[in-house]
Scaffold this active site. Structure first.
Site, PDB file in Angstrom:
ATOM      1  N   GLY A  63       5.057   1.170   4.720  1.00  0.00           N
ATOM      2  CA  GLY A  63       6.409   1.735   4.592  1.00  0.00           C
ATOM      3  C   GLY A  63       7.385   0.880   3.806  1.00  0.00           C
ATOM      4  O   GLY A  63       8.046   1.373   2.876  1.00  0.00           O
ATOM      5  N   ASN A  80       0.877  -1.181   0.000  1.00  0.00           N
ATOM      6  CA  ASN A  80       0.000   0.000   0.000  1.00  0.00           C
ATOM      7  C   ASN A  80       0.910   1.226   0.000  1.00  0.00           C
ATOM      8  O   ASN A  80       1.522   1.549   1.011  1.00  0.00           O
ATOM      9  CB  ASN A  80      -0.878  -0.030   1.255  1.00  0.00           C
ATOM     10  CG  ASN A  80      -1.687   1.243   1.434  1.00  0.00           C
ATOM     11  OD1 ASN A  80      -1.796   2.050   0.507  1.00  0.00           O
ATOM     12  ND2 ASN A  80      -2.253   1.425   2.624  1.00  0.00           N
ATOM     13  N   TRP A  81       0.993   1.872  -1.172  1.00  0.00           N
ATOM     14  CA  TRP A  81       1.933   3.004  -1.293  1.00  0.00           C
ATOM     15  C   TRP A  81       1.366   4.287  -0.687  1.00  0.00           C
ATOM     16  O   TRP A  81       2.035   5.311  -0.647  1.00  0.00           O
ATOM     17  CB  TRP A  81       2.284   3.246  -2.770  1.00  0.00           C
ATOM     18  CG  TRP A  81       3.025   2.093  -3.417  1.00  0.00           C
ATOM     19  CD1 TRP A  81       3.388   0.900  -2.839  1.00  0.00           C
ATOM     20  CD2 TRP A  81       3.491   2.027  -4.773  1.00  0.00           C
ATOM     21  NE1 TRP A  81       4.041   0.100  -3.753  1.00  0.00           N
ATOM     22  CE2 TRP A  81       4.119   0.767  -4.946  1.00  0.00           C
ATOM     23  CE3 TRP A  81       3.445   2.898  -5.868  1.00  0.00           C
ATOM     24  CZ2 TRP A  81       4.691   0.375  -6.167  1.00  0.00           C
ATOM     25  CZ3 TRP A  81       4.005   2.506  -7.081  1.00  0.00           C
ATOM     26  CH2 TRP A  81       4.624   1.265  -7.222  1.00  0.00           C
ATOM     27  N   LYS A  82       0.122   4.238  -0.245  1.00  0.00           N
ATOM     28  CA  LYS A  82      -0.559   5.415   0.351  1.00  0.00           C
ATOM     29  C   LYS A  82      -0.376   6.643  -0.550  1.00  0.00           C
ATOM     30  O   LYS A  82      -0.384   6.508  -1.771  1.00  0.00           O
ATOM     31  CB  LYS A  82      -0.036   5.660   1.763  1.00  0.00           C
ATOM     32  CG  LYS A  82      -0.128   4.427   2.644  1.00  0.00           C
ATOM     33  CD  LYS A  82       0.060   4.740   4.094  1.00  0.00           C
ATOM     34  CE  LYS A  82       0.030   3.453   4.896  1.00  0.00           C
ATOM     35  NZ  LYS A  82       0.092   3.673   6.318  1.00  0.00           N
ATOM     36  N   GLU A 100      -6.773   4.521   8.115  1.00  0.00           N
ATOM     37  CA  GLU A 100      -6.575   5.963   7.867  1.00  0.00           C
ATOM     38  C   GLU A 100      -7.843   6.583   7.295  1.00  0.00           C
ATOM     39  O   GLU A 100      -8.170   7.723   7.594  1.00  0.00           O
ATOM     40  CB  GLU A 100      -5.364   6.164   6.942  1.00  0.00           C
ATOM     41  CG  GLU A 100      -4.065   5.929   7.703  1.00  0.00           C
ATOM     42  CD  GLU A 100      -2.918   5.423   6.858  1.00  0.00           C
ATOM     43  OE1 GLU A 100      -2.982   5.476   5.617  1.00  0.00           O
ATOM     44  OE2 GLU A 100      -1.925   4.962   7.478  1.00  0.00           O
TER      45      GLU A 100
END
Ligand code: PEP
Length: 261
Positions: free
Chosen positions: A235, A9-11, A97
Site C-alpha cells: 500500500g 510491490n504495486w500489485k 496472494e
C-alpha cells in the site's frame, strides 16, 4: 553488513499515467542514492514505461511474478527472459496472494526460483503464515517448510542473488495488524537459522525483508531490528512521499549501523 533493501510491490494497481508519474517521482526522490537498494515492481503492462522513467536513477525494476519456462506455448504467461529484456533485475516469487488466490504450491514456486536465478534475475522469495497458523503455534513449521521446499536443490552460490521477504499474511493490506518489531525479528531469526542449516555460513549474508503494513510511522522500529534488513511494501509504495519516507528511514538506519560497527 547487509545492505538494506526497500522494494515496492504495486500489485494490480495504477494505470499507465499513474504508473509513469509514480515511477518518475520515486526516481527523482531517490536519485543516485546507493546506500540502500531500492526497487519497484509495477504490473507487467507498465514495466517498459516504468523502466524508461527510472532511467538515470538508482531505482531498480522488478516484476511481481514469472512463469518458469524460457518460452513456449504458455498463453498469458511471462518468461524470465522477457523480464530481463524489459530491464528487470528482480522478481518477487511466492507472494501469499499467489499462494492463496492462485493456488501456487511450494514445489511450483521452487521451479520458478530455479528458472529465475538461472536466467540471471535476483529473487525475492515471500514466506509467511496465516492468522490461523499463528494462533495454532504453527508459524515456525510453516516458515521452515516454505523455505525448505521453496529453496530445494538450490546451491549456496545462488544466495547473493536471493532475498527472503517475511510477510505474515494477517499483517498484509488493510487488516489493521502489523507484526511488532520483536515479532518480526523473532521470525527473521527462525528463517536465518533454517537458511544456515541448509547453506551454512553464506546464510548470514542473505537479506531478509519484512512485509506487512510497513508505513513511514513504523518503519524505523522495524528496520532497527538486527535481522530486519529491509521492507517489502504494498500500500505505502503507491504513494511516492510515503515510499520515499521509508527509503529515508532505511538510509538513516544504515548510518546508525555503520557507526555502531
Ligand atoms: C505486500 O504487498 O506484500 C504487502 C506487504 O502489502 P502491504 O504493505 O499493503 O501490507
Amino acid at each position: 553488513m547487509r545492505q538494506k533493501f526497500i522494494i515496492g510491490n504495486w500489485k494490480m494497481h495504477t494505470n499507465a499515467d499513474e504508473a509513469g508519474r509514480l515511477a518518475k517521482a520515486i526516481a527523482v526522490g531517490v536519485g543516485t542514492e546507493d546506500r540502500v537498494c531500492v526497487a519497484v515492481c509495477p504490473p507487467f503492462p507498465y514495466l517498459a514505461l516504468v523502466a524508461s522513467n527510472l532511467k538515470g536513477s538508482s531505482v531498480a525494476l522488478g516484476a511481481q511474478n514469472l512463469y518458469p519456462e524460457k518460452e513456449g506455448a504458455f498463453t498469458g504467461e511471462v518468461s524470465p527472459t522477457m523480464l530481463l529484456d524489459l530491464g528487470c533485475k528482480f522478481v518477487i516469487l511466492g507472494h501469499s496472494e499467489r499462494r492463496q488466490k492462485l493456488g501456487e504450491s511450494n514445489g511450483f514456486i521452487n521451479q520458478k526460483v530455479h528458472v529465475a536465478l538461472d536466467a540471471g534475475l535476483n529473487v525475492i522469495l515471500c514466506v509467511g503464515e496465516t492468522l490461523e497458523q499463528r494462533e495454532a503455534n504453527q508459524t515456525t513449521e510453516v516458515l521452515e517448510q516454505q523455505i525448505i521446499l521453496g529453496l530445494a536443490a538450490l546451491s549456496a552460490d545462488s544466495l547473493p542473488r536471493l532475498s527472503i521477504a517475511y510477510e505474515p499474511i494477517w499483517a498484509i493490506g488493510n487488516t489493521g495488524h502489523h507484526a511488532t518489531p520483536e515479532q518480526a525479528e523473532m521470525e527473521h531469526i527462525v528463517i536465518r537459522k533454517r537458511l544456515a542449516q541448509m547453506f551454512g555460513k553464506p546464510a548470514q549474508s542473505v537479506v531478509i525483508q519484512y512485509g506487512g503494513s510497513v508505513k513511514p510511522e513504523n518503519a524505523a522500529a522495524l528496520l532497527s531490528q538486527p535481522n530486519v534488513d529491509g521492507a517489502l511494501i504494498g500500500g505505502a509504495s503507491l504513494k511516492a512521499e510515503q515510499f520515499l519516507a521509508i527509503v529515508q528511514v532505511a538510509i538513516k538506519q544504515t548510518q546508525t549501523d555503520v557507526k555502531a560497527k
